[in-house]
Design an enzyme around this catalytic site. Structure first.
Site, PDB file in Angstrom:
ATOM      1  N   GLU A   1     -11.997   1.914  18.226  1.00  0.00           N
ATOM      2  CA  GLU A   1     -13.066   2.231  17.288  1.00  0.00           C
ATOM      3  C   GLU A   1     -14.169   1.176  17.362  1.00  0.00           C
ATOM      4  OE1 GLU A   1     -10.414   2.298  13.792  1.00  0.00           O
ATOM      5  OE2 GLU A   1     -11.504   0.551  13.073  1.00  0.00           O
TER       6      GLU A   1
ATOM      7  N   HIS B   1     -12.991   4.181   9.175  1.00  0.00           N
ATOM      8  CA  HIS B   1     -12.340   2.923   8.740  1.00  0.00           C
ATOM      9  C   HIS B   1     -12.932   2.425   7.409  1.00  0.00           C
ATOM     10  CE1 HIS B   1      -9.933  -0.723  10.407  1.00  0.00           C
ATOM     11  NE2 HIS B   1      -9.864  -0.659   9.085  1.00  0.00           N
TER      12      HIS B   1
ATOM     13  N   ILE C   1       0.846  -1.209   0.000  1.00  0.00           N
ATOM     14  CA  ILE C   1       0.000   0.000   0.000  1.00  0.00           C
ATOM     15  C   ILE C   1       0.877   1.253   0.000  1.00  0.00           C
ATOM     16  CG2 ILE C   1      -1.777   1.291   1.260  1.00  0.00           C
ATOM     17  CD1 ILE C   1      -2.843  -1.438   2.279  1.00  0.00           C
TER      18      ILE C   1
ATOM     19  N   ARG D   1      -3.863   1.221  11.598  1.00  0.00           N
ATOM     20  CA  ARG D   1      -4.679   0.672  12.678  1.00  0.00           C
ATOM     21  C   ARG D   1      -4.672   1.634  13.855  1.00  0.00           C
ATOM     22  NH1 ARG D   1      -6.867  -2.327   9.828  1.00  0.00           N
ATOM     23  NH2 ARG D   1      -7.107  -4.580   9.952  1.00  0.00           N
TER      24      ARG D   1
ATOM     25  N   ARG E   1      10.905  -1.551   8.237  1.00  0.00           N
ATOM     26  CA  ARG E   1      11.761  -2.485   8.991  1.00  0.00           C
ATOM     27  C   ARG E   1      12.955  -2.917   8.140  1.00  0.00           C
ATOM     28  NH1 ARG E   1       8.243  -7.155  11.481  1.00  0.00           N
ATOM     29  NH2 ARG E   1       7.567  -6.995   9.358  1.00  0.00           N
TER      30      ARG E   1
HETATM   31  C1  DGY Z   1      -8.013  -4.333   6.382  1.00  0.00           C
HETATM   32  O1  DGY Z   1      -8.260  -5.050   5.416  1.00  0.00           O
HETATM   33  O2  DGY Z   1      -7.205  -4.640   7.257  1.00  0.00           O
HETATM   34  C2  DGY Z   1      -8.726  -3.029   6.433  1.00  0.00           C
HETATM   35  O3  DGY Z   1      -8.344  -2.272   7.526  1.00  0.00           O
HETATM   36  C3  DGY Z   1     -10.218  -3.249   6.421  1.00  0.00           C
HETATM   37  O4  DGY Z   1     -10.629  -3.755   7.641  1.00  0.00           O
END
Ligand code: DGY
Length: 329
Positions: free
Chosen positions: A267, A285, A157, A238, A177
């Site tokens: 959350e 989210h 990502i 997260r 890392r």
């Molecule tokens: C994931 O796929 O981890 C996203 O945060 C959706 O929950």
């Protein structure tokens, strides 16, 4: 008799149809998640489960699930699962990487732009009927083009965001890392920095690391104090990676310019102090929530589950060591 599969949260009809070709399916298509007690009871006679990233599945929940062979998470993140406890019981664990990369990267760039250009704040003002004049110094924000973007966690990502950000003419730093080989750094046009240097140098700091105990509160008061007062923090990874109380204090005191957040501690019951902050862009989210992507995630999880329960290796198996246990190898 067909294996029995539990689907913990609402999925698409097509997902249920694919699963029903192979399994007896029990599914929760309602609004409320299962409690731990529900899960414990319902998993007692199941061979597989499709879990959402908000379903906590640990050793306790599967203690009586003697038939359970696979937990297929509908999501790429899997910090809701105690993988060690599941592996110890020989239960396969899968996730859905890849299919959500581009949608999450799209949303993340949206957050960057919204925070830098004060889009949420401006829309709230307009909707509240408070737009009275057009003038030179109205709603001044920061430029995205030409800004330095520091990406913490340079996986799929992060790299997808980097592709978009270079289209915006952003200068790219990353921290990870594992440092990438020079040829890959050159390919992405990204320079490596340790976390503290990245925090000091970036105009936008973006968190894309998977959650683990090691990164809990990776960004707290001390780290926020290293950021430029004009910088923006973006978290789509997260809750718990950022100390939300420390971030709220920094935003209130304008020690940083703004934050754009898709994830929060505890959350959906996020710290209510966020709601009063004009310099916080908040989304619930939804970074992966385009319809095609959510369909692909559910489909991928279903296919992982089918593979696991029909004798194939699931495409996205996170704990391959359990295969050896299962075959007695
Ligand atoms: C994931 O796929 O981890 C996203 O945060 C959706 O929950």
């Amino acid at each position: 008799m067909k294996p029995r599969v539990l689907v913990c949260r609402e999925v698409f009809d097509e997902t249920l149809a694919i699963l029903a070709e192979h399994f007896h399916v029990e599914s929760n298509q309602g609004d409320q998640p299962f409690t731990a007690t529900d899960l414990r009871q319902r998993l007692a006679d199941k061979d597989g489960v499709l879990a959402s990233t908000t379903d906590r599945i640990d050793g306790d929940v599967v203690a009586g699930a003697t038939r359970l062979k696979v937990v297929a998470n509908v999501g790429v993140g899997y910090n809701n699962l105690d993988v060690a406890a599941l592996s110890a019981r020989g239960i396969m664990v899968t996730n859905t990487p890849g299919v959500l990369t581009e949608s999450v990267a799209d949303h993340t760039m949206g957050l960057v732009i919204a925070a830098c250009r004060r889009m949420g704040e401006a829309e709230r003002l307009l909707r509240a009927g408070q737009w009275q004049r057009v003038y030179l110094k109205f709603m001044l924000g920061a430029d995205v083009h030409g800004a330095t973007l520091g990406i913490v966690g340079f996986g799929r990502i992060g790299q997808a965001v980097a592709r978009r950000a270079s289209g915006f003419g952003m200068k790219l730093l990353y921290s990870n890392r594992r440092r990438l080989p020079p040829a890959e750094e050159a390919l992405h046009g990204a320079a490596y920095r340790g976390l503290h240097d990245l925090l000091r140098e970036s105009d936008v700091v973006m968190l894309l690391v998977p959650y683990s105990a090691e990164v809990h509160y990776m960004i707290g008061a001390a780290e926020l104090s290293l950021m430029k007062p004009t910088a923006v923090l973006v978290n789509v990874a997260r809750g718990g990676i950022v100390d939300d109380a420390a971030l709220i204090a920094a935003l209130k005191a304008r020690r940083i310019r703004a934050a754009a957040l898709d994830v929060f501690e505890n959350e959906p019951a996020l710290n209510p102090d966020f709601l009063a902050l004009d310099n916080a862009v908040l989304t619930p989210h939804i970074a992966s929530a385009s319809e095609p992507t959510r369909r692909a995630m559910a489909d991928t999880a279903a296919r992982n589950c089918i593979a696991a329960l029909t004798g194939s290796t699931p495409p996205h198996l996170l704990n391959p060591e359990v295969l050896a246990q299962r075959t007695g190898a």
